[in-house]
Design a protein around this motif. Structure first.
Motif, short mmCIF file in Angstrom:
data_model
loop_
_atom_site.label_atom_id
_atom_site.label_comp_id
_atom_site.label_asym_id
_atom_site.label_seq_id
_atom_site.Cartn_x
_atom_site.Cartn_y
_atom_site.Cartn_z
N SER A 64 50.95 33.32 65.87
CA SER A 64 50.04 32.32 65.30
C SER A 64 48.61 32.56 65.78
CB SER A 64 50.45 30.91 65.73
OG SER A 64 51.76 30.61 65.30
N LYS A 65 47.65 32.24 64.92
CA LYS A 65 46.26 32.21 65.34
C LYS A 65 45.96 30.79 65.83
CE LYS A 65 44.60 35.54 61.87
NZ LYS A 65 43.63 35.76 60.76
N VAL A 66 45.42 30.68 67.02
CA VAL A 66 45.12 29.37 67.59
C VAL A 66 43.63 29.26 67.89
CG1 VAL A 66 45.58 27.74 69.45
CG2 VAL A 66 47.44 29.21 68.61
N TRP A 67 42.98 28.30 67.25
CA TRP A 67 41.57 28.03 67.51
C TRP A 67 41.44 26.68 68.19
CZ3 TRP A 67 37.39 31.07 67.20
CH2 TRP A 67 37.45 32.23 66.41
N MET A 68 40.59 26.61 69.23
CA MET A 68 40.29 25.35 69.90
C MET A 68 38.79 25.11 69.83
SD MET A 68 42.51 25.56 73.40
CE MET A 68 44.19 26.19 73.42
N SER A 69 38.40 23.85 70.06
CA SER A 69 36.98 23.55 70.22
C SER A 69 36.80 22.71 71.48
CB SER A 69 36.42 22.80 69.00
OG SER A 69 36.87 21.46 68.98
#
Length: 226
Positions: free
Chosen positions: A159-164
């Motif tokens: 999975s690609k996981v993006w956080m902010s």
């Protein structure tokens, strides 16, 4: 076919072009900025890109109600759809949004490890998640073991996981705690300069401070180079 055309018009193509293909499956990315500069917009664009690619997305929010998250996706889809004249845009939107799951948690009592436990439960229930976005992570409440769990999940599920996270500094070393920062393959930062919100790539793989002309369009908030 319409979905593919919109995917090709996705603002993430501009990011991919200047970042050697962007984030790969199994990797973690981070978007930082001071509050109110567009972090959620950028995360939603990454999320929408997953949906337009015909894959399952989970959007985790630590600070917004589901209704607000839904509004963000509606708005971003409308802006992307404006780039291409498609007669069945509403039908396409309804189709892709069936692959979106929105989760709301309070980070005071629901840490990243529990988020991953929820993601694994969705997987066990037959939801093949390919993209995860986690909005507004407070790193003062995050341990390295939490990030390790997320990184292991991303790698295991491809999975690609993006956080902010809310960070005012545009220096890479200030983007996250020292022990946590190495887990992120990509680190982006939004900053307002001369009435333009610039999107800087502080880290992409082994490269740092990539030279780009990425920014957010002042009206649509889409990533652009124009």
């Amino acid at each position: 076919m319409a979905k593919q055309e919109l995917y090709e018009k996705s603002p993430i193509r501009a990011f991919d072009e200047v970042s050697n293909g962007g984030l790969k499956a199994g990797e973690l990315g981070l978007v930082t900025a001071k509050k109110g500069l567009g972090k959620t917009s950028v995360l939603v664009q990454f999320g929408m890109d997953t949906l337009l690619n015909g894959k399952q997305l989970v959007h985790v929010s630590f600070d917004q109600h589901s209704e607000n998250v839904i509004s963000w996706y509606d708005g971003i889809f409308s802006e992307i759809a404006k780039k291409k004249t498609i007669s069945n845009a509403q039908e396409v939107k309804e189709q892709i949004l069936k692959n979106r799951t929105i989760l709301n948690f309070n980070q005071d009592n629901f840490n990243l490890e529990k988020v991953v436990n929820t993601l694994n439960a969705l997987k066990a229930g037959g939801i093949a998640v390919a993209g995860v976005v986690i909005d507004n992570v407070d790193f003062s409440k995050v341990k390295e073991s939490d990030i390790q769990v997320v990184a292991s999940y991303a790698k295991a599920t491809k999975s690609k996981v993006w956080m902010s996270s809310t960070v005012t500094s545009d220096k890479l070393e200030d983007s996250a705690p020292k022990a946590i920062l190495p887990y992120f393959t990509a680190v982006l930062h939004l900053a307002s300069k001369a009435s333009v919100t610039q999107l800087s790539i502080l880290k992409m793989g082994k490269n740092t401070d990539l030279s780009t002309n990425l920014k957010l369009d002042s009206k649509s908030l889409l990533i652009t180079t124009k």
